[in-house]
Design a protein around this motif. Structure first.
Motif, mmCIF file in Angstrom:
data_model
loop_
_atom_site.group_PDB
_atom_site.id
_atom_site.type_symbol
_atom_site.label_atom_id
_atom_site.label_comp_id
_atom_site.label_asym_id
_atom_site.label_seq_id
_atom_site.Cartn_x
_atom_site.Cartn_y
_atom_site.Cartn_z
ATOM 1 N N VAL A 22 -7.616 -6.826 -9.714
ATOM 2 C CA VAL A 22 -8.315 -7.323 -10.795
ATOM 3 C C VAL A 22 -9.830 -7.155 -10.735
ATOM 4 C CG1 VAL A 22 -8.830 -9.257 -12.252
ATOM 5 C CG2 VAL A 22 -6.533 -8.919 -11.384
ATOM 6 N N HIS A 23 -10.403 -7.272 -9.326
ATOM 7 C CA HIS A 23 -11.727 -7.228 -9.053
ATOM 8 C C HIS A 23 -11.956 -6.076 -7.813
ATOM 9 C CE1 HIS A 23 -12.409 -10.713 -11.473
ATOM 10 N NE2 HIS A 23 -11.371 -11.367 -10.767
ATOM 11 N N PRO A 24 -11.702 -5.010 -7.925
ATOM 12 C CA PRO A 24 -11.625 -3.952 -7.184
ATOM 13 C C PRO A 24 -13.235 -3.776 -6.324
ATOM 14 C CG PRO A 24 -11.674 -2.907 -9.206
ATOM 15 C CD PRO A 24 -11.453 -4.325 -9.493
ATOM 16 N N ARG A 25 -14.397 -4.249 -7.126
ATOM 17 C CA ARG A 25 -15.645 -4.354 -6.419
ATOM 18 C C ARG A 25 -15.995 -2.810 -6.033
ATOM 19 N NH1 ARG A 25 -17.105 -7.285 -2.548
ATOM 20 N NH2 ARG A 25 -18.850 -7.720 -3.715
ATOM 21 N N GLY A 26 -15.727 -1.899 -6.758
ATOM 22 C CA GLY A 26 -16.040 -0.280 -6.241
ATOM 23 C C GLY A 26 -15.245 0.253 -5.123
ATOM 24 N N ARG A 27 -14.063 -0.444 -4.773
ATOM 25 C CA ARG A 27 -13.356 0.239 -3.883
ATOM 26 C C ARG A 27 -11.754 0.812 -4.362
ATOM 27 N NH1 ARG A 27 -13.201 -5.571 -1.295
ATOM 28 N NH2 ARG A 27 -12.295 -5.916 -3.251
ATOM 29 N N SER A 28 -11.442 1.855 -3.699
ATOM 30 C CA SER A 28 -10.019 2.287 -3.981
ATOM 31 C C SER A 28 -9.323 1.233 -3.650
ATOM 32 C CB SER A 28 -9.768 3.448 -3.258
ATOM 33 O OG SER A 28 -9.689 3.500 -1.949
ATOM 34 N N LEU A 29 -8.020 1.039 -4.301
ATOM 35 C CA LEU A 29 -7.001 0.034 -3.869
ATOM 36 C C LEU A 29 -6.515 0.256 -2.395
ATOM 37 C CD1 LEU A 29 -5.211 -2.275 -4.813
ATOM 38 C CD2 LEU A 29 -3.519 -0.607 -5.682
ATOM 39 N N LEU A 36 -2.625 0.179 -11.951
ATOM 40 C CA LEU A 36 -3.084 -1.047 -11.464
ATOM 41 C C LEU A 36 -4.532 -0.724 -11.395
ATOM 42 C CD1 LEU A 36 -0.643 -1.863 -8.683
ATOM 43 C CD2 LEU A 36 -1.101 -3.330 -10.728
ATOM 44 N N THR A 37 -5.020 0.472 -11.286
ATOM 45 C CA THR A 37 -6.558 0.881 -11.179
ATOM 46 C C THR A 37 -7.033 1.391 -12.359
ATOM 47 O OG1 THR A 37 -5.848 3.136 -10.535
ATOM 48 C CG2 THR A 37 -6.007 1.536 -8.661
ATOM 49 N N ALA A 38 -6.583 1.639 -13.688
ATOM 50 C CA ALA A 38 -7.124 1.993 -14.889
ATOM 51 C C ALA A 38 -8.108 0.970 -15.264
ATOM 52 C CB ALA A 38 -6.126 2.251 -15.728
ATOM 53 N N PRO A 39 -9.363 1.419 -15.726
ATOM 54 C CA PRO A 39 -10.421 0.293 -16.019
ATOM 55 C C PRO A 39 -9.977 -0.164 -17.544
ATOM 56 C CG PRO A 39 -11.426 2.442 -15.131
ATOM 57 C CD PRO A 39 -9.766 2.591 -15.302
ATOM 58 N N GLY A 40 -9.169 0.687 -18.311
ATOM 59 C CA GLY A 40 -8.942 0.149 -19.422
ATOM 60 C C GLY A 40 -7.792 -0.734 -19.732
ATOM 61 N N VAL A 41 -6.996 -1.031 -18.427
ATOM 62 C CA VAL A 41 -5.950 -1.692 -18.493
ATOM 63 C C VAL A 41 -6.442 -3.405 -18.360
ATOM 64 C CG1 VAL A 41 -3.668 -2.635 -17.563
ATOM 65 C CG2 VAL A 41 -4.296 -0.087 -17.953
ATOM 66 N N PRO A 42 -6.204 -4.169 -19.278
ATOM 67 C CA PRO A 42 -6.760 -5.510 -19.192
ATOM 68 C C PRO A 42 -6.277 -6.370 -17.924
ATOM 69 C CG PRO A 42 -5.725 -5.238 -21.407
ATOM 70 C CD PRO A 42 -5.317 -4.144 -20.515
ATOM 71 N N GLY A 71 0.729 -1.325 0.040
ATOM 72 C CA GLY A 71 0.045 -0.007 0.135
ATOM 73 C C GLY A 71 0.711 1.291 -0.042
ATOM 74 N N ARG A 72 2.023 1.033 0.800
ATOM 75 C CA ARG A 72 2.886 2.175 0.972
ATOM 76 C C ARG A 72 3.640 2.549 -0.617
ATOM 77 N NH1 ARG A 72 0.259 2.354 4.360
ATOM 78 N NH2 ARG A 72 -0.958 4.074 3.077
ATOM 79 N N ILE A 73 3.870 1.462 -1.275
ATOM 80 C CA ILE A 73 4.517 1.733 -2.513
ATOM 81 C C ILE A 73 3.642 2.018 -3.512
ATOM 82 C CG2 ILE A 73 5.675 0.154 -4.279
ATOM 83 C CD1 ILE A 73 6.624 -1.581 -2.260
ATOM 84 N N VAL A 74 2.452 1.777 -3.511
ATOM 85 C CA VAL A 74 1.536 2.148 -4.708
ATOM 86 C C VAL A 74 1.050 3.784 -4.347
ATOM 87 C CG1 VAL A 74 -0.842 1.740 -5.449
ATOM 88 C CG2 VAL A 74 0.554 -0.062 -5.049
ATOM 89 N N ALA A 75 1.151 4.234 -3.033
ATOM 90 C CA ALA A 75 0.886 5.504 -2.633
ATOM 91 C C ALA A 75 1.758 6.217 -3.108
ATOM 92 C CB ALA A 75 0.577 5.333 -1.095
ATOM 93 N N SER A 76 3.145 5.942 -3.186
ATOM 94 C CA SER A 76 4.421 6.788 -3.586
ATOM 95 C C SER A 76 4.593 6.588 -5.086
ATOM 96 C CB SER A 76 5.508 6.432 -2.869
ATOM 97 O OG SER A 76 5.983 4.985 -3.145
ATOM 98 N N ASP A 77 4.089 5.830 -5.959
ATOM 99 C CA ASP A 77 4.441 5.526 -7.094
ATOM 100 C C ASP A 77 3.061 5.840 -7.857
ATOM 101 O OD1 ASP A 77 4.867 4.752 -9.872
ATOM 102 O OD2 ASP A 77 6.273 3.266 -8.842
ATOM 103 N N LEU A 78 2.848 7.077 -8.491
ATOM 104 C CA LEU A 78 1.548 7.512 -9.242
ATOM 105 C C LEU A 78 1.396 6.740 -10.438
ATOM 106 C CD1 LEU A 78 -0.749 9.186 -9.193
ATOM 107 C CD2 LEU A 78 0.528 10.974 -10.324
ATOM 108 N N GLU A 79 2.428 6.544 -11.155
ATOM 109 C CA GLU A 79 2.133 5.607 -12.349
ATOM 110 C C GLU A 79 1.953 4.106 -12.204
ATOM 111 O OE1 GLU A 79 5.025 4.461 -16.381
ATOM 112 O OE2 GLU A 79 6.011 5.344 -14.831
ATOM 113 N N LEU A 80 2.501 3.327 -11.134
ATOM 114 C CA LEU A 80 2.028 2.228 -10.864
ATOM 115 C C LEU A 80 0.668 2.216 -10.415
ATOM 116 C CD1 LEU A 80 2.656 -1.001 -10.294
ATOM 117 C CD2 LEU A 80 3.415 -0.091 -8.119
#
Length: 270
Positions: free
Chosen positions: A175-182, A140-146, A127-136
């Protein structure tokens, strides 16, 4: 969060889950429950029919047998039957509960492998890694990425570097965020993993890295204060300017200089 009727039903379903999960392959059981929860999320009509309190429980159980028998393990089938036979305050609670039990199955697998502490720490650090890396985060959260591309990215980042349970849980959230933020999903799963040992989770922010002795003393003090074991997730944050802060649920213990300055500002503004 489950409320009222759904909370009571959860207890019933958990009882059945506990009865059948003991002899199951827990990792596979987690994957199966995640898959069924995702199926119910996609198929709204199916979910509404299987969570309809007006339909007889036996009828819904038979529908689940026709749908899943031979495709999932006996433990997964019995758990889903117990879930559709219960009554829920809203149809979405059905999928929520199955995912929740999937997390519990995964956590039990980690505990059996003596890796539960690793999973708690790795979920927090990711969680800390993702919070500090905007591109990552965006990838990981873009709906358009398969979904397959996200799975492959997670595999390249985490496979062999974290516990299998950690990768399984993070993959479910991505892969299945189910409406949640990561970040919210990681927090929810972290609490469920900690609950496997009936522990609380404390997020500690300190200006400097705490020594093992300081962590031990803090954990002992929190355990005495709350009457339960407390798992510490420690984050070094120079902005706190000295001291440390501890978040446990809605509680905040703030001994930082920054926190004292902010408190003075609030009082002056009032």
């Amino acid at each position: 969060m489950l409320r009222g009727l759904s909370r009571a039903s959860l207890a019933e379903v958990e009882e059945r889950f506990n009865a059948v999960a003991g002899s199951a392959d827990l990792g596979s059981l987690a994957d199966e429950l995640f898959a069924v929860a995702d199926l119910f999320d996609r198929e709204h009509g199916l979910r509404r029919n299987l969570s309809d309190p007006a339909r007889p429980a036996a009828q819904k159980a038979q529908a689940v047998r026709v749908l899943l028998e031979g495709k999932v393990s006996g433990a997964a089938l019995e758990t889903v039957i117990a879930a559709v036979s219960a009554k829920w305050a809203r149809s979405g609670d059905l999928a929520d509960v199955l995912e929740r039990l999937g997390v519990i199955a995964a956590a039990a697998e980690a505990e059996a492998a003596s890796r539960l502490d690793d999973v708690e720490d790795e979920l927090f650090r990711f969680g800390r890694i993702v919070a500090s890396d905007l591109e990552l985060y965006r990838t990981l959260t873009a709906p358009g990425v398969p979904a397959q591309a996200k799975q492959e990215l997670l595999g390249s980042l985490l496979a062999g570097k974290v516990a299998p349970t950690t990768l399984r849980l993070i993959s479910q959230l991505v892969v299945h965020p189910r409406g949640r933020s990561l970040d919210r999903g990681l927090e929810e799963f972290g609490y469920l993993v900690a609950a496997q040992r009936q522990r609380l989770v404390a997020v500690v922010r300190s200006a400097v890295e705490l020594s093992e002795e300081q962590k031990r003393r803090l954990a002992t003090w929190l355990r005495t204060s709350y009457g339960r074991d407390v798992h510490l997730n420690v984050e070094v944050d120079p902005r706190v300017l000295g001291g440390f802060s501890v978040h446990i649920g809605d509680d905040l213990i703030d001994t930082t200089i920054a926190g004292r300055i902010e408190e003075v500002r609030r009082r002056l503004a009032g």
